[in-house]
Write an enzyme that holds these catalytic residues in place. Structure first.
Site, PDB file in Angstrom:
ATOM      1  CG  ASP A 306      -9.724   4.553 -26.859  1.00  0.00           C
ATOM      2  OD1 ASP A 306      -8.848   4.168 -27.669  1.00  0.00           O
ATOM      3  OD2 ASP A 306     -10.546   3.796 -26.315  1.00  0.00           O
ATOM      4  CE1 TYR A 375      -6.578   2.231 -19.329  1.00  0.00           C
ATOM      5  CE2 TYR A 375      -5.995   0.091 -18.387  1.00  0.00           C
ATOM      6  CZ  TYR A 375      -5.931   1.013 -19.424  1.00  0.00           C
ATOM      7  OH  TYR A 375      -5.219   0.707 -20.556  1.00  0.00           O
ATOM      8  CE1 TYR A 448      -8.677  -2.134 -28.116  1.00  0.00           C
ATOM      9  CE2 TYR A 448      -8.610  -4.531 -27.990  1.00  0.00           C
ATOM     10  CZ  TYR A 448      -8.254  -3.353 -28.620  1.00  0.00           C
ATOM     11  OH  TYR A 448      -7.488  -3.391 -29.754  1.00  0.00           O
TER      12      TYR A 448
END
Ligand SMILES: [Zn+2]
Length: 497
Positions: A306, A375, A448
């Site tokens: 993003d 992440y 997500y």
């Protein structure tokens, strides 16, 4: 049918030496030393067509026609020279490609003449000439055997199917008349087909398939076109030479250092939302070396992040697909200069920049769903973290979640519930602020992460919030690793030093 009889007859029809060899079914290198090949095949030929031989030794019975009636001069030395000159006068020098590939577009007249000669040989030699198998090595094949090596040698290039493509279009002065006759012939020869075709399209494919002695009578053919092929006065002409550079793929890894940079140009209702993008920065600094039309370069990466997510660690693999490339190579010094130019933006950094074989694109295009992504999320709790929360967020066994399409992307993605696997979760408290947690997540690609953290009102379940039983929000997210060991590590800086 003796070789000598065949050659004498072809000679009388104005067929050149190269084409005579085609009718002797010569292969490969046999076209290089033609005299030797004729000798080996026990054929005596008048010496005029062969270099380094006195021209008056054995005079021909008939005056030798200048232009071959079967190849229209395609294999003559004149034409070879014209071809080389034509290529050198094109944009050829602008392309820095080690390999070339030649694509000839030949007039239909050549195919009609081939058929005419086939009929002529059948009349002359009867059953010795087959109805189904052509008596010659086809012009197409002979172009590969004869012209390709000559052009490559003269231009000092390798023949490479993936190299610079040289499209050569040839025309002949008789083409229009011949095609008009062919259209008439086609109506007469294949009337059923012609009747329900509004416009008769006669393709080369059709010619090859239908126009053989097995399917067409010589008598009918001869009503429209002569047997053997008529002598000609004009040679083939070069109509055009167009160049098409190879497809070049340039790969590397990028790190995204900004939380205000989109992946690709972000335009909404015709207005730019973000000034720049990763794609544009990389193409701007890398594309010009390979292409005069950088706007036609395709940028691909192994997933994307993003706008507000950084990508750190080794970075994300990407590749530029460059059509009609002017250049197919990249030195490490050039690569380093490009890496430094991108780094100077301060928002993106690239490394491992290199040209890769196009087959390797599959690494980026396939298996995306199976890849793991790593992440690091900075999260905030409403209360200071407890030992219980920290213990619940040390998960080393994988678990599955069900994730509905996040509301924030519903305008561009369909509503689905997708199963995703979370492989690992590890959390620690930020020293300065006990409400802040740094959470490392290893997940299946396509998860997500923001929604995995706060759960989005139960649309993602389970979530970090549901696991700890209290609200948690995400402040910042970084991608720290992508499970794709491609492209290879190259240290351009070290190589240049
Ligand atoms: Zn010829």
């Amino acid at each position: 049918m003796k070789n000598q009889e065949l050659i004498d007859y072809l000679e009388s029809c104005g067929v050149c030496r190269v084409c005579q060899l085609r009718y002797l079914k010569a292969r490969g290198t046999e076209y290089r030393d033609m005299q030797k090949t004729f000798q080996r095949l026990d054929v005596k030929v008048p010496a005029d067509g062969i270099k380094d031989e006195p021209a008056d030794e054995q005079p021909t019975k008939k005056p030798r026609l200048d232009i071959c009636s079967t190849c229209l001069g395609l294999f003559s030395e004149d034409f070879q020279q014209q071809l080389i000159d034509g290529i050198l006068h094109s944009d050829f020098a602008k392309y820095d490609s080690a390999g070339i590939v030649l694509a000839f577009s030949l007039p239909m007249a050549l195919q009609l003449r081939q058929l005419s000669m086939w009929f002529a040989l059948q009349r002359k030699f009867g059953a010795a000439v087959d109805n189904n198998f052509a008596p010659d090595v086809s012009i197409k094949e002979a172009v590969k055997l004869i012209l390709h090596p000559i052009v490559c040698t003269q231009l000092d290039k390798e023949y490479d199917a993936n190299g610079l493509m040289i499209n050569i279009e040839l025309r002949h002065s008789t083409e229009e008349v011949d095609v008009a006759k062919l259209v008439e012939l086609n109506k007469a020869a294949f009337p059923a087909k012609a009747a329900h075709q509004k416009r008769i399209e006669i393709s080369r494919g059709l010619l090859e398939k239908q126009y053989q002695p097995a399917r067409l009578k010589a008598e009918l053919f001869e009503k429209f076109l002569p047997i053997p092929p008529a002598p000609v006065t004009d040679p083939l002409e070069l109509q055009s030479i167009d160049l098409l550079g190879p497809l070049v793929c340039v790969a590397g890894r990028y790190r995204k250092l900004s939380r205000e940079l989109s992946h690709t140009p972000w335009v909404l209702d015709g207005k730019r939302i973000m000034e720049d993008s990763i794609e544009e920065i990389i193409i701007r600094n890398v594309g010009g070396h390979f292409s005069e039309t950088p706007e036609k370069i395709t940028f691909m990466s192994s997933g994307r992040e993003d706008v507000d997510v950084r990508c750190l660690g080794k970075g994300r693999p990407f590749v530029l697909e460059i059509q009609n490339a002017r250049c197919g190579s990249l030195t490490q010094a050039q690569a380093l200069a490009m890496e430094q130019a991108v780094d100077a933006t301060g928002t993106v950094s690239i490394h491992n920049l290199q040209v890769v074989p196009r087959e390797e694109l599959t690494h980026i295009k396939t298996g995306e769903e199976q890849k793991r992504k790593y992440y690091r999320a900075l999260c905030v709790l409403e209360q200071p973290a407890t030992l219980d929360i920290l213990q619940k967020l040390q998960i080393s066994e994988s678990f599955d979640i069900q994730q509905k399409t996040p509301i924030r992307v519903l305008h561009r993605r369909p509503l689905h519930t997708r199963p995703r696997t979370i492989f690992e979760v590890k959390a620690r408290v930020q020293r300065e602020n006990p409400r802040l947690l740094v959470i490392d997540v290893v997940s299946q690609a396509g998860t997500y992460i923001k929604e995995l953290v706060h759960g989005e009102f139960g649309r993602t379940a389970p979530s970090i919030a549901s696991i700890i039983g209290q609200p948690i929000d995400i402040l910042a997210l970084d991608v720290v690793g992508i499970d794709l060991d491609w492209p290879a590590d190259v240290n351009n800086a070290a190589a240049v030093e």
